[in-house]
Motif scaffolding. Structure first.
Motif, PDB file in Angstrom:
ATOM      1  N   SER A  21       0.833  -1.202   0.000  1.00  0.00           N
ATOM      2  CA  SER A  21       0.000   0.000   0.000  1.00  0.00           C
ATOM      3  C   SER A  21       0.869   1.253   0.000  1.00  0.00           C
ATOM      4  O   SER A  21       0.559   2.234  -0.666  1.00  0.00           O
ATOM      5  CB  SER A  21      -0.981  -0.060   1.166  1.00  0.00           C
ATOM      6  N   VAL A  22       2.025   1.211   0.715  1.00  0.00           N
ATOM      7  CA  VAL A  22       2.933   2.375   0.714  1.00  0.00           C
ATOM      8  C   VAL A  22       3.503   2.574  -0.689  1.00  0.00           C
ATOM      9  O   VAL A  22       3.528   3.686  -1.218  1.00  0.00           O
ATOM     10  CB  VAL A  22       4.076   2.181   1.742  1.00  0.00           C
ATOM     11  N   HIS A  23       3.944   1.457  -1.333  1.00  0.00           N
ATOM     12  CA  HIS A  23       4.484   1.572  -2.693  1.00  0.00           C
ATOM     13  C   HIS A  23       3.441   2.116  -3.666  1.00  0.00           C
ATOM     14  O   HIS A  23       3.732   2.982  -4.485  1.00  0.00           O
ATOM     15  CB  HIS A  23       4.960   0.199  -3.198  1.00  0.00           C
ATOM     16  N   ALA A  24       2.220   1.593  -3.560  1.00  0.00           N
ATOM     17  CA  ALA A  24       1.156   2.026  -4.472  1.00  0.00           C
ATOM     18  C   ALA A  24       0.807   3.490  -4.230  1.00  0.00           C
ATOM     19  O   ALA A  24       0.532   4.245  -5.158  1.00  0.00           O
ATOM     20  CB  ALA A  24      -0.079   1.161  -4.294  1.00  0.00           C
ATOM     21  N   ARG A  25       0.872   3.896  -2.929  1.00  0.00           N
ATOM     22  CA  ARG A  25       0.503   5.270  -2.568  1.00  0.00           C
ATOM     23  C   ARG A  25       1.447   6.290  -3.194  1.00  0.00           C
ATOM     24  O   ARG A  25       1.062   7.384  -3.558  1.00  0.00           O
ATOM     25  CB  ARG A  25       0.517   5.383  -1.033  1.00  0.00           C
ATOM     26  N   PHE A  26       2.754   5.900  -3.310  1.00  0.00           N
ATOM     27  CA  PHE A  26       3.735   6.864  -3.825  1.00  0.00           C
ATOM     28  C   PHE A  26       4.212   6.512  -5.239  1.00  0.00           C
ATOM     29  O   PHE A  26       5.059   7.176  -5.796  1.00  0.00           O
ATOM     30  CB  PHE A  26       4.932   6.957  -2.869  1.00  0.00           C
ATOM     31  N   GLY A  27       3.655   5.450  -5.831  1.00  0.00           N
ATOM     32  CA  GLY A  27       4.106   5.011  -7.156  1.00  0.00           C
ATOM     33  C   GLY A  27       3.562   5.906  -8.257  1.00  0.00           C
ATOM     34  O   GLY A  27       2.778   6.824  -8.014  1.00  0.00           O
ATOM     35  N   ALA A  31      -2.649   7.764  -8.468  1.00  0.00           N
ATOM     36  CA  ALA A  31      -4.000   8.333  -8.583  1.00  0.00           C
ATOM     37  C   ALA A  31      -4.902   7.501  -9.494  1.00  0.00           C
ATOM     38  O   ALA A  31      -6.005   7.910  -9.828  1.00  0.00           O
ATOM     39  CB  ALA A  31      -3.913   9.764  -9.108  1.00  0.00           C
ATOM     40  N   TRP A  32      -4.427   6.338  -9.931  1.00  0.00           N
ATOM     41  CA  TRP A  32      -5.185   5.494 -10.869  1.00  0.00           C
ATOM     42  C   TRP A  32      -6.292   4.745 -10.136  1.00  0.00           C
ATOM     43  O   TRP A  32      -6.077   4.311  -9.006  1.00  0.00           O
ATOM     44  CB  TRP A  32      -4.206   4.502 -11.501  1.00  0.00           C
TER      45      TRP A  32
END
Ligand SMILES: [Fe+2]
Ligand SMILES: [Fe+2]
Length: 341
Positions: A21-27, A31-32
């Motif tokens: 979730s951290v990786h997805a949050r800043f990847g 915003a997708w």
């Protein structure tokens, strides 16, 4: 014991979930997806007529052709490529340039398919990826069948293509690839096909040309929507880069005149066709609002001094041409030898 094991498993699951979730949050895709893509009404029901951009995708599916099968059939039909070595060497110049151009178009269309916001434009770009992949393979096969050393890429074309590939600005990419490069490529494909330079090539080119017309269509249909949203200062910046890339592509064609002449085609015919095509495309897009500045260089063939200017850059066969024209061509050749490419 069982409780401890379960707690450990649960701990690992939670740790992985938090990490992801951290990786997805800043990847890059944080915003997708974008809710703006949603519809209030089903598209297929609400619209009687298919949007023209979506039609590009439908036509690409309808008109898809089998590159390797067509190439093999043409080679068998004509007993391979029957051209003298000098002509095969001359033909290798435009064919290799077109082949690298196809690779560049493949890369650009794939980027457009990923990065364009408008889903219809993205759909059209997705179909183009398949077309360009096929064009690259067919032209690479054809180049190999010429059985001559592959010439070094013309420095002006190399600089223009690298500039176009490297820019992050999708509007520049749409102008320089979809209109300038695709428009010029269409004119070259038609010119080589009309000149009936070589029968195998003459069979392949109409298929490629038809695909390219759809790619130009993406630029013509979609660019106005993008341009409407941009301030004039931004438009001037886009024009500056696009204009420069257009100059570079034009210089390559002037340098290639001798290769076209060597395969029995009159380069002046190509210039007239390409100038006509680019002028019409430029008219479709229009100037920068509030100015009479076009986005890329064009030479309208109906201008009263058109033939005179053409004589200057490309003297009629058997003529040396005027001194100023010789100086221009000399400067272009000097640049080709000295520019870092
Ligand atoms: Fe292509
Ligand atoms: Fe194309």
């Amino acid at each position: 014991m069982a409780l401890i094991a379960s707690t450990r498993v649960l701990g690992r699951v939670v740790r992985r979930a938090v990490s992801n979730s951290v990786h997805a949050r800043f990847g890059r895709f944080r915003a997708w997806p974008n809710d703006a893509l949603l519809l209030d009404e089903p598209l297929a029901m609400a619209e009687q007529q298919t949007d023209r951009l979506r039609r590009i995708y439908a036509h690409a599916l309808r008109d898809a052709w089998d590159g390797p099968a067509l190439f093999r059939a043409a080679m068998e039909k004509h007993g391979g490529i029957q051209l003298a070595r000098a002509q095969r060497e001359a033909l290798a110049h435009p064919i290799s340039m077109l082949m690298w151009g196809e690779l560049a178009a493949w890369i650009v269309s794939a980027e457009l398919a990923v990065r364009l916001e408008n889903p219809d434009a993205r759909l059209a770009a997705s179909a183009q990826v398949f077309d360009e992949a096929r064009h690259f393979y067919v032209l690479r096969d054809y180049l190999a069948a010429l059985h001559v050393p592959v010439p070094k890429l013309d420095p002006y074309f190399a600089i223009g293509a690298r500039r176009l590939l490297a820019t992050k600005d999708l509007t520049v990419k749409l102008f320089a690839m979809q209109l300038l490069a695709e428009g010029t490529a269409m004119a070259i494909f038609r010119f080589l096909a009309d000149a009936k330079v070589e029968p195998v090539l003459t069979e392949l080119l109409p298929y490629i040309e038809k695909d390219e017309a759809r790619h130009v269509g993406l630029g013509v249909l979609y660019l106005p929507e993008r341009l409407r949203e941009l301030p004039r200062r931004e438009l001037m910046k886009i024009r500056d880069i696009t204009y420069g890339i257009g100059d570079l592509f034009g210089a390559t064609q002037i340098r290639f005149a001798r290769h076209y002449a060597a395969i029995g085609a009159d380069p002046r015919d190509l210039f007239r066709a390409a100038d006509k095509m680019l002028h019409e495309l430029s008219q479709k897009i229009g100037p920068i609002p509030g100015t009479d500045l076009e986005f890329f260089p064009t030479n309208p063939t109906k201008a009263p001094n058109y033939e005179e200017n053409l004589d200057l850059v490309l003297p009629r066969p058997g003529h040396e041409g005027r001194l100023v024209g010789r100086l221009i061509r000399g400067a272009i050749d000097f640049g080709a030898r000295t520019l870092p490419a």
